[in-house]
Scaffold this motif. Structure first.
Motif, PDB file in Angstrom:
ATOM      1  N   ALA A   1      95.709 -60.072  -6.208  1.00 30.43           N
ATOM      2  CA  ALA A   1      96.820 -59.787  -5.020  1.00 30.43           C
ATOM      3  C   ALA A   1      97.120 -61.166  -4.380  1.00 30.43           C
ATOM      4  O   ALA A   1      96.330 -61.900  -4.198  1.00 30.43           O
ATOM      5  N   ARG A   2      98.401 -60.945  -3.996  1.00 35.64           N
ATOM      6  CA  ARG A   2      98.866 -61.757  -3.058  1.00 35.64           C
ATOM      7  C   ARG A   2      98.203 -61.888  -1.488  1.00 35.64           C
ATOM      8  O   ARG A   2      97.956 -62.645  -0.778  1.00 35.64           O
ATOM      9  N   PHE A   3      98.064 -60.599  -1.041  1.00 37.75           N
ATOM     10  CA  PHE A   3      97.609 -60.465   0.133  1.00 37.75           C
ATOM     11  C   PHE A   3      96.415 -59.345   0.345  1.00 37.75           C
ATOM     12  O   PHE A   3      96.788 -58.428  -0.576  1.00 37.75           O
ATOM     13  N   VAL A   4      95.741 -59.314   1.232  1.00 33.48           N
ATOM     14  CA  VAL A   4      94.709 -58.304   1.381  1.00 33.48           C
ATOM     15  C   VAL A   4      94.880 -57.804   2.856  1.00 33.48           C
ATOM     16  O   VAL A   4      94.792 -58.538   3.791  1.00 33.48           O
ATOM     17  N   ILE A   5      94.773 -56.518   2.870  1.00 30.85           N
ATOM     18  CA  ILE A   5      94.845 -55.896   4.285  1.00 30.85           C
ATOM     19  C   ILE A   5      93.515 -55.383   4.642  1.00 30.85           C
ATOM     20  O   ILE A   5      93.270 -54.199   3.670  1.00 30.85           O
ATOM     21  N   VAL A   6      92.957 -55.500   5.740  1.00 29.04           N
ATOM     22  CA  VAL A   6      91.699 -55.058   5.849  1.00 29.04           C
ATOM     23  C   VAL A   6      91.646 -54.360   7.177  1.00 29.04           C
ATOM     24  O   VAL A   6      92.102 -54.730   8.306  1.00 29.04           O
ATOM     25  N   ARG A   7      91.014 -53.069   7.094  1.00 31.39           N
ATOM     26  CA  ARG A   7      90.989 -52.204   8.339  1.00 31.39           C
ATOM     27  C   ARG A   7      89.665 -51.582   8.501  1.00 31.39           C
ATOM     28  O   ARG A   7      89.094 -51.013   7.410  1.00 31.39           O
ATOM     29  N   GLY A   8      89.003 -51.669   9.527  1.00 34.60           N
ATOM     30  CA  GLY A   8      87.654 -51.337  10.064  1.00 34.60           C
ATOM     31  C   GLY A   8      87.693 -50.570  11.301  1.00 34.60           C
ATOM     32  O   GLY A   8      88.865 -50.316  11.693  1.00 34.60           O
ATOM     33  N   ASP A   9      86.499 -50.242  11.713  1.00 36.23           N
ATOM     34  CA  ASP A   9      86.510 -49.648  13.142  1.00 36.23           C
ATOM     35  C   ASP A   9      87.201 -50.562  14.258  1.00 36.23           C
ATOM     36  O   ASP A   9      87.977 -49.958  15.189  1.00 36.23           O
ATOM     37  N   GLU A  10      86.997 -51.701  14.137  1.00 34.03           N
ATOM     38  CA  GLU A  10      87.599 -52.576  15.128  1.00 34.03           C
ATOM     39  C   GLU A  10      88.885 -52.824  15.113  1.00 34.03           C
ATOM     40  O   GLU A  10      89.862 -52.417  16.259  1.00 34.03           O
ATOM     41  N   GLU A  11      89.625 -52.676  13.954  1.00 32.35           N
ATOM     42  CA  GLU A  11      90.981 -52.743  13.900  1.00 32.35           C
ATOM     43  C   GLU A  11      91.634 -51.286  14.267  1.00 32.35           C
ATOM     44  O   GLU A  11      92.696 -51.374  14.722  1.00 32.35           O
ATOM     45  N   LEU A  12      91.074 -50.071  13.850  1.00 36.59           N
ATOM     46  CA  LEU A  12      91.521 -49.194  14.128  1.00 36.59           C
ATOM     47  C   LEU A  12      91.343 -48.932  15.833  1.00 36.59           C
ATOM     48  O   LEU A  12      92.627 -48.194  16.469  1.00 36.59           O
ATOM     49  N   GLN A  13      90.588 -49.313  16.638  1.00 37.53           N
ATOM     50  CA  GLN A  13      90.510 -49.337  17.945  1.00 37.53           C
ATOM     51  C   GLN A  13      91.573 -50.244  18.659  1.00 37.53           C
ATOM     52  O   GLN A  13      92.219 -49.880  19.423  1.00 37.53           O
ATOM     53  N   LYS A  14      91.969 -51.398  18.016  1.00 36.24           N
ATOM     54  CA  LYS A  14      93.014 -51.990  18.430  1.00 36.24           C
ATOM     55  C   LYS A  14      94.364 -51.715  18.249  1.00 36.24           C
ATOM     56  O   LYS A  14      95.383 -52.405  18.443  1.00 36.24           O
ATOM     57  N   LYS A  15      94.420 -50.829  17.072  1.00 39.97           N
ATOM     58  CA  LYS A  15      95.671 -50.466  16.290  1.00 39.97           C
ATOM     59  C   LYS A  15      96.293 -51.549  15.720  1.00 39.97           C
ATOM     60  O   LYS A  15      97.467 -51.769  15.598  1.00 39.97           O
ATOM     61  N   THR A  16      95.586 -52.293  15.135  1.00 43.32           N
ATOM     62  CA  THR A  16      96.046 -53.517  14.312  1.00 43.32           C
ATOM     63  C   THR A  16      95.417 -53.475  12.840  1.00 43.32           C
ATOM     64  O   THR A  16      94.217 -52.837  12.533  1.00 43.32           O
ATOM     65  N   VAL A  17      95.682 -54.609  11.938  1.00 50.76           N
ATOM     66  CA  VAL A  17      95.196 -54.709  10.805  1.00 50.76           C
ATOM     67  C   VAL A  17      95.060 -56.199  10.578  1.00 50.76           C
ATOM     68  O   VAL A  17      95.612 -56.791  11.149  1.00 50.76           O
ATOM     69  N   LYS A  18      94.126 -56.508   9.730  1.00 54.85           N
ATOM     70  CA  LYS A  18      93.879 -57.890   9.374  1.00 54.85           C
ATOM     71  C   LYS A  18      94.534 -58.397   8.284  1.00 54.85           C
ATOM     72  O   LYS A  18      94.137 -57.523   7.089  1.00 54.85           O
ATOM     73  N   VAL A  19      95.430 -59.234   7.965  1.00 48.96           N
ATOM     74  CA  VAL A  19      96.184 -59.849   6.828  1.00 48.96           C
ATOM     75  C   VAL A  19      95.682 -60.922   6.494  1.00 48.96           C
ATOM     76  O   VAL A  19      95.627 -61.892   7.052  1.00 48.96           O
ATOM     77  N   LYS A  20      95.032 -60.916   5.167  1.00 44.76           N
ATOM     78  CA  LYS A  20      94.711 -62.350   4.596  1.00 44.76           C
ATOM     79  C   LYS A  20      95.590 -62.561   3.391  1.00 44.76           C
ATOM     80  O   LYS A  20      95.900 -61.712   2.529  1.00 44.76           O
ATOM     81  N   ARG A  21      96.215 -63.803   3.730  1.00 44.41           N
ATOM     82  CA  ARG A  21      96.952 -64.601   2.529  1.00 44.41           C
ATOM     83  C   ARG A  21      95.858 -64.975   1.423  1.00 44.41           C
ATOM     84  O   ARG A  21      95.277 -65.972   1.756  1.00 44.41           O
ATOM     85  N   MET A  22      95.924 -64.536   0.159  1.00 45.19           N
ATOM     86  CA  MET A  22      94.802 -64.937  -0.649  1.00 45.19           C
ATOM     87  C   MET A  22      94.738 -66.400  -1.221  1.00 45.19           C
ATOM     88  O   MET A  22      94.025 -66.914  -1.592  1.00 45.19           O
ATOM     89  N   SER A  23      96.144 -66.907  -1.274  1.00 45.25           N
ATOM     90  CA  SER A  23      96.405 -68.286  -1.793  1.00 45.25           C
ATOM     91  C   SER A  23      95.599 -69.381  -0.773  1.00 45.25           C
ATOM     92  O   SER A  23      95.273 -70.392  -1.548  1.00 45.25           O
ATOM     93  N   ASN A  24      95.549 -69.245   0.321  1.00 45.78           N
ATOM     94  CA  ASN A  24      95.125 -70.201   1.107  1.00 45.78           C
ATOM     95  C   ASN A  24      93.991 -69.739   2.183  1.00 45.78           C
ATOM     96  O   ASN A  24      93.495 -70.429   2.967  1.00 45.78           O
ATOM     97  N   GLY A  25      93.602 -68.399   2.121  1.00 40.48           N
ATOM     98  CA  GLY A  25      92.807 -67.858   2.957  1.00 40.48           C
ATOM     99  C   GLY A  25      93.156 -67.531   4.311  1.00 40.48           C
ATOM    100  O   GLY A  25      92.399 -67.146   5.179  1.00 40.48           O
ATOM    101  N   GLN A  26      94.342 -67.752   4.717  1.00 41.70           N
ATOM    102  CA  GLN A  26      94.817 -67.606   6.002  1.00 41.70           C
ATOM    103  C   GLN A  26      94.876 -66.243   6.359  1.00 41.70           C
ATOM    104  O   GLN A  26      95.205 -65.448   5.619  1.00 41.70           O
ATOM    105  N   GLU A  27      94.199 -65.922   7.654  1.00 40.43           N
ATOM    106  CA  GLU A  27      94.217 -64.618   8.166  1.00 40.43           C
ATOM    107  C   GLU A  27      94.909 -64.483   9.513  1.00 40.43           C
ATOM    108  O   GLU A  27      95.078 -65.402  10.304  1.00 40.43           O
ATOM    109  N   MET A  28      95.414 -63.089   9.799  1.00 43.31           N
ATOM    110  CA  MET A  28      96.238 -62.873  10.934  1.00 43.31           C
ATOM    111  C   MET A  28      96.164 -61.467  11.232  1.00 43.31           C
ATOM    112  O   MET A  28      95.982 -60.680  10.463  1.00 43.31           O
ATOM    113  N   ASP A  29      95.794 -61.350  12.632  1.00 41.80           N
ATOM    114  CA  ASP A  29      95.657 -59.826  13.003  1.00 41.80           C
ATOM    115  C   ASP A  29      97.243 -59.314  13.592  1.00 41.80           C
ATOM    116  O   ASP A  29      97.659 -60.091  14.433  1.00 41.80           O
ATOM    117  N   VAL A  30      97.660 -58.301  12.985  1.00 39.81           N
ATOM    118  CA  VAL A  30      98.967 -57.667  13.167  1.00 39.81           C
ATOM    119  C   VAL A  30      98.861 -56.302  13.566  1.00 39.81           C
ATOM    120  O   VAL A  30      97.941 -55.621  13.013  1.00 39.81           O
TER     121      VAL A  30
END
Length: 423
Positions: free
Chosen positions: A377-406
Motif C-alpha cells: 500500500a502507498r497510503f494507510v488511512i487509520v480511523r478510531g474513536d479519536e478520529e471519529l470524534q474529531k471527524k478526521t482520519v490519519k493518513v500515513k504515507r508508507m514510503s517515508n512514514g509521514q503522517e497527517m490528520d485530515v
C-alpha cells in the motif's frame, strides 16, 4: 476425488495474471499506435480451415490438432494458431474489398496436442497481427518494428533471426533441389527419420523443422534457402535488414530459417530472448498466397504472433520477484463504528478509481498494518474513536512514514496529489 486441470492446460493464478495483463496491455497499446484494430474470433473452426492453410504435411495438422465431430458429423478443430482463422473471417465477411489495406490483431487461446514441457503447453495464448494488402517490403518492416516496439516497451532484450524463403517460384525451385539431392544420396535417405521421408513427398521444406540430430547433419550439407532465392528477394531482405539497423533492432541472418507453417513466403523472422534460446517467443513473416488458397482474392499479407506464455516465462527470468503491483490505500479500522465509516469511505475511494482495500473482520491494528505491507500500500488511512470524534482520519504515507490528520472530505484531493508526487 480431487479434480486437476487437464495435462498441458494450466491455470494462470492471481500472482501471474497481472503479468499476463501487462503483456496484453503493452501489445494492445502498440497495435493501436501502428494502426491495427482488434478482431475477435471463434475458438472452434471447420477442420479444413487449418488442413488447407497449414498444409497436410505439417506436424500441426498431422499430429497436434484437437479435432472432433459434432452431433451432425461435421469435423471441427480447436484452433492451433490464429492466422488461418483471421483469413477465413476476412474472406467470409468481405473485409478485403477494393484492394484496400486491412490491419487487424487478435488475442486468445490456441490448442495443440504436444508433449508438455517448458515453453510448450497444450493450451497456450497468442497475440498477433495480420497486415493485408501491401506488396511493399515496408509492410514487412512495419510489422517487424511493431514487434520490436512491444519488446522495447516491456524492457525485454531480444534478437531477431531473419531470412527469406523467396517468391513462390524460388520456393518451388529450391524444393526440387532439396528433393533431388536427398533422393540421390542413398546413405542420406537411410539416415532420415520417418517424418522427413514423408515430408519429401508432401512438403519438402518441412524437413528443416526436424529436430533429429542425424537429419540436421544431412540438411547442413545443402545450400541454404537464403542463398538460393532470386535477386529481387535478396534485395527485399537487404532493405528489411537495413531498416532494422536504422532502428537499432538486434538481428542475425539465419539462411536456413523456414518457420513451421506451410503458408509463409518471402521474408520470415523469429524472436529469441536471453535465457530462452531454445524456443522462439514470437515469429512471423510474409504469406502472399494464403488468402487466395482459401478462396479469397489474390492478396499480399504479412503478420506475426507472440507466445504470451513464453513471454511470461521470460519476464520471470528477468524479474524473478514478479511485477510490482501496488495498492493505493489500505484502511485500518479501530472499533465497530470506525469499521462502518471506513467501509463507506472505501467505496467512495473505489468509485474515484483509487485502488483500496480494508479488513472487514476487525483484526488487530498490527495485523491490519501487516496486510497493508503485504499489499504494498502507498497510503494507510487509520480511523478510531479519536478520529471519529474529531471527524478526521490519519493518513500515513508508507514510503517515508509521514503522517497527517485530515478531514474526510479532503482525502480524495490529498491522495491524488500524493499519488502524483509518488509517481
Amino acid at each position: 476425488m480431487m479434480y486437476k486441470s487437464v495435462r498441458g492446460m494450466e491455470d494462470i493464478l492471481p500472482e501471474r495474471a497481472g503479468i499476463w495483463r501487462n503483456i496484453e496491455k503493452a501489445c494492445r497499446e502498440t497495435f493501436q499506435n501502428f494502426g491495427y484494430r482488434e478482431i475477435i474470433l471463434p475458438v472452434v473452426e471447420q477442420t479444413e480451415v487449418f488442413s488447407r492453410s497449414l498444409g497436410n504435411a505439417s506436424d500441426i495438422v498431422n499430429k497436434e490438432m484437437y479435432t472432433f465431430e459434432d452431433k451432425k458429423g461435421r469435423s471441427l478443430t480447436l484452433r492451433p494458431e490464429g492466422t488461418a482463422s483471421v483469413v477465413r473471417s476476412v474472406i467470409e465477411n468481405n473485409l478485403l474489398k477494393d484492394g484496400s489495406v486491412l490491419k487487424v490483431y487478435y488475442v486468445g487461446p490456441m490448442f495443440r496436442y504436444e508433449r508438455p514441457q517448458a515453453g510448450r503447453k497444450r493450451m497456450f495464448y497468442q497475440i498477433g497481427v495480420e497486415f493485408f494488402g501491401s506488396e511493399s517490403v515496408l509492410a514487412d518492416c512495419d510489422a517487424a518494428l511493431c514487434l520490436a516496439q512491444i519488446f522495447s516497451r516491456m524492457k525485454i532484450p531480444f534478437t531477431l533471426k531473419v531470412n527469406t524463403l523467396g517468391c513462390r517460384r524460388c520456393s518451388t525451385k529450391y524444393s526440387e533441389y532439396v528433393t533431388d539431392n536427398l533422393k540421390a544420396d542413398g546413405a542420406a535417405m537411410k539416415k532420415l527419420c520417418e517424418d522427413c521421408l514423408r515430408r519429401l513427398s508432401s512438403n519438402v521444406l518441412r524437413v528443416f523443422d526436424c529436430k533429429n540430430t542425424s537429419c540436421q547433419d544431412i540438411l547442413r550439407t545443402l545450400i541454404p534457402i537464403g542463398d538460393s532465392v532470386c535477386q529481387s528477394d535478396k534485395d527485399k531482405l537487404r532493405v528489411f535488414k537495413k531498416t532494422l539497423e536504422e532502428y537499432n533492432i538486434p538481428y542475425e541472418e539465419d539462411k536456413s530459417l523456414v518457420r513451421g507453417l506451410d503458408y509463409y513466403t518471402g521474408i520470415v523472422y523469429e524472436a529469441f530472448v536471453k535465457g530462452r534460446e531454445k524456443d522462439a517467443v514470437a515469429g512471423g513473416g510474409r504469406y502472399d498466397g494464403l488468402v487466395s488458397s482459401m478462396g479469397g482474392p489474390e492478396t499480399p499479407a504479412v503478420g506475426f504472433a507472440i507466445g504470451i506464455d513464453r513471454i511470461m516465462d521470460t519476464i520471470d527470468l528477468i524479474n524473478p520477484e514478479g511485477p510490482k503491483e501496488e495498492t493505493d490505500v489500505v484502511l485500518v479500522s479501530i472499533g465497530e463504528k470506525s469499521l462502518r465509516e471506513n467501509f463507506r469511505l472505501l467505496m467512495g475511494l473505489r468509485m474515484k478509481g483509487i485502488v483500496s482495500q480494508m479488513d472487514y473482520d476487525l483484526r488487530s491494528t498490527r495485523s491490519q498494518f501487516r496486510r497493508a505491507n503485504t499489499l504494498k500500500a502507498r497510503f494507510v488511512i487509520v480511523r478510531g474513536d479519536e478520529e471519529l470524534q474529531k471527524k478526521t482520519v490519519k493518513v500515513k504515507r508508507m514510503s517515508n512514514g509521514q503522517e497527517m490528520d485530515v478531514r474526510e472530505e479532503d482525502i480524495y484531493k490529498i491522495i491524488a496529489e500524493n499519488q502524483k508526487n509518488t509517481d
